[in-house]
Design an enzyme around this catalytic site. Structure first.
Site, short mmCIF file in Angstrom:
data_model
loop_
_atom_site.label_atom_id
_atom_site.label_comp_id
_atom_site.label_asym_id
_atom_site.label_seq_id
_atom_site.Cartn_x
_atom_site.Cartn_y
_atom_site.Cartn_z
N VAL A 1 -5.25 -0.14 3.96
CA VAL A 1 -6.23 -0.87 3.16
C VAL A 1 -5.66 -1.03 1.77
O VAL A 1 -5.14 -0.06 1.19
CB VAL A 1 -7.58 -0.11 3.11
CG1 VAL A 1 -8.59 -0.90 2.28
CG2 VAL A 1 -8.11 0.14 4.50
N CYS A 2 -5.71 -2.24 1.25
CA CYS A 2 -5.27 -2.51 -0.10
C CYS A 2 -3.82 -2.06 -0.31
O CYS A 2 -2.95 -2.37 0.50
CB CYS A 2 -6.23 -1.83 -1.08
SG CYS A 2 -6.13 -2.42 -2.77
N THR A 3 -3.55 -1.29 -1.37
CA THR A 3 -2.18 -0.91 -1.67
C THR A 3 -1.68 0.27 -0.83
O THR A 3 -0.59 0.78 -1.07
CB THR A 3 -2.03 -0.55 -3.16
OG1 THR A 3 -3.02 0.43 -3.51
CG2 THR A 3 -2.22 -1.79 -4.03
N THR B 1 -1.53 -7.32 1.44
CA THR B 1 -2.07 -6.25 0.60
C THR B 1 -2.90 -6.92 -0.50
O THR B 1 -3.11 -8.14 -0.46
CB THR B 1 -0.95 -5.38 0.00
OG1 THR B 1 -1.53 -4.25 -0.67
CG2 THR B 1 -0.08 -6.15 -0.98
#
Length: 321
Positions: free
Chosen positions: A104-106, A124
């Protein structure tokens, strides 16, 4: 009943919503008869971690003692900016044992550092796509989608995109009806396909600095069915077509044609999701002219024809009308 273990990796500086958002989706699914997700969290030493917002999360135990999960969830947050050799070493050694590897995300930055994204198409958070591509040239970074599936690997954009991805995984495991039930319970719409852009057309493009160009941007969004050829838009901005096209790209980060395409697609998507208007009417209102032209645009951008898109992502309210 098959039980799937979901293990979320915790570390100092983790984004709390990257953890709790997907976990709430899996927890909601587990309340349904015949569905079981065993939710676990673990940090390197088993100790509490402080999230980027200052909240403290207490894990179930250490990563060394964690069971081999069905789904390994690697969240993002400010903590991914720091070098974490012990964590990336654990990921390199253990992530391959999971049936699904999710970031998730970074969190994708940690997976890339561990060498787990090489040769894969990933995404990302939009603000870190360029960094990920620069630091890891063997990774194929797609900055547009809210999430990307590539075999057993699934990566998502920032924060709420992790919820969209988790809903897609529940749908994969247990069907659309359960995923829709969870989405309604969490008061989110189960209507964002993975290849939907992270931003709307207006947010994807930068706002032009000069007033004539800003006015043209606004006019395009208000009149997607108008003649939006470069010559016409240039006349509205009182610039030559060549000067207009160059200035628009310099100030917004995309060509006029690309911006128009995104506005029209977004307008058509919204009408398919929120109204019962026939496709022919939506095609005209969105500037495509014909249903066939709209179908080609949808297949190219979303890999789904308008009728299929409506079937999957139409809101419950519009279905009832």
């Amino acid at each position: 009943m098959t039980q799937r273990t979901v293990l979320a990796v915790l570390f100092d500086g983790v984004q709390s919503l990257d953890v709790t958002g997907p976990m709430e989706v899996f927890a909601g699914a587990s309340r349904a008869p015949g569905v079981a997700y065993d939710l676990r969290t673990a940090s390197l030493d088993g100790g509490p971690v402080r999230t980027s917002s200052g909240l403290t999360l207490v894990p179930d135990g250490s990563l060394a003692e964690a069971p081999v999960p069905h789904t390994l969830l690697v969240p993002g947050g400010h903590g991914t900016r720091d070098s974490r050799p012990e964590l990336t070493a654990w990921l390199r050694a253990r992530a391959g044992q999971a049936e699904r590897l999710v970031s998730v995300c970074t969190g994708a930055l940690l997976l890339a550092e561990a060498g787990l994204l090489d040769g894969h198409r990933v995404t990302t958070h939009w603000n870190y796509c360029a960094q990920l591509a620069r630091d890891h040239p063997a990774v194929h970074v797609d900055p547009d989608p809210i999430f990307v599936r590539d075999g057993r690997l699934a990566t998502s954009a920032g924060v709420t995109a992790g919820i969209d991805l988790a809903l897609a995984l529940v749908e994969e495991d247990h069907g659309r009806d359960l995923a829709l039930t969870i989405a309604r319970h969490l008061v989110v719409f189960l209507r964002r396909p993975g290849n939907q852009a992270q931003f709307s057309a207006q947010l994807s493009a930068q706002t032009a600095q000069r007033e004539p160009l800003r006015e043209v941007q606004h006019w395009i969004t208000q009149h997607p069915d108008a003649d939006l050829a470069v010559d016409t838009l240039a006349a509205r901005a009182r610039l030559s077509p060549r000067h207009f096209a160059r200035a628009f790209r310099e100030e917004t980060g995309m060509t006029p044609g690309r911006y128009v395409d995104r506005v029209r697609l977004e307008h058509a998507r919204r009408l398919l999701e929120d109204t019962s208007d026939p496709v022919e009417r939506i095609a005209r209102a969105s500037g495509y002219g014909t249903p066939e032209a709209m179908r080609r645009a949808f297949v190219k951008a979303l890999a789904a024809a308008p009728a299929e898109y409506r079937r999957r992502f139409r809101t419950p309210m519009s279905t009832a009308t």
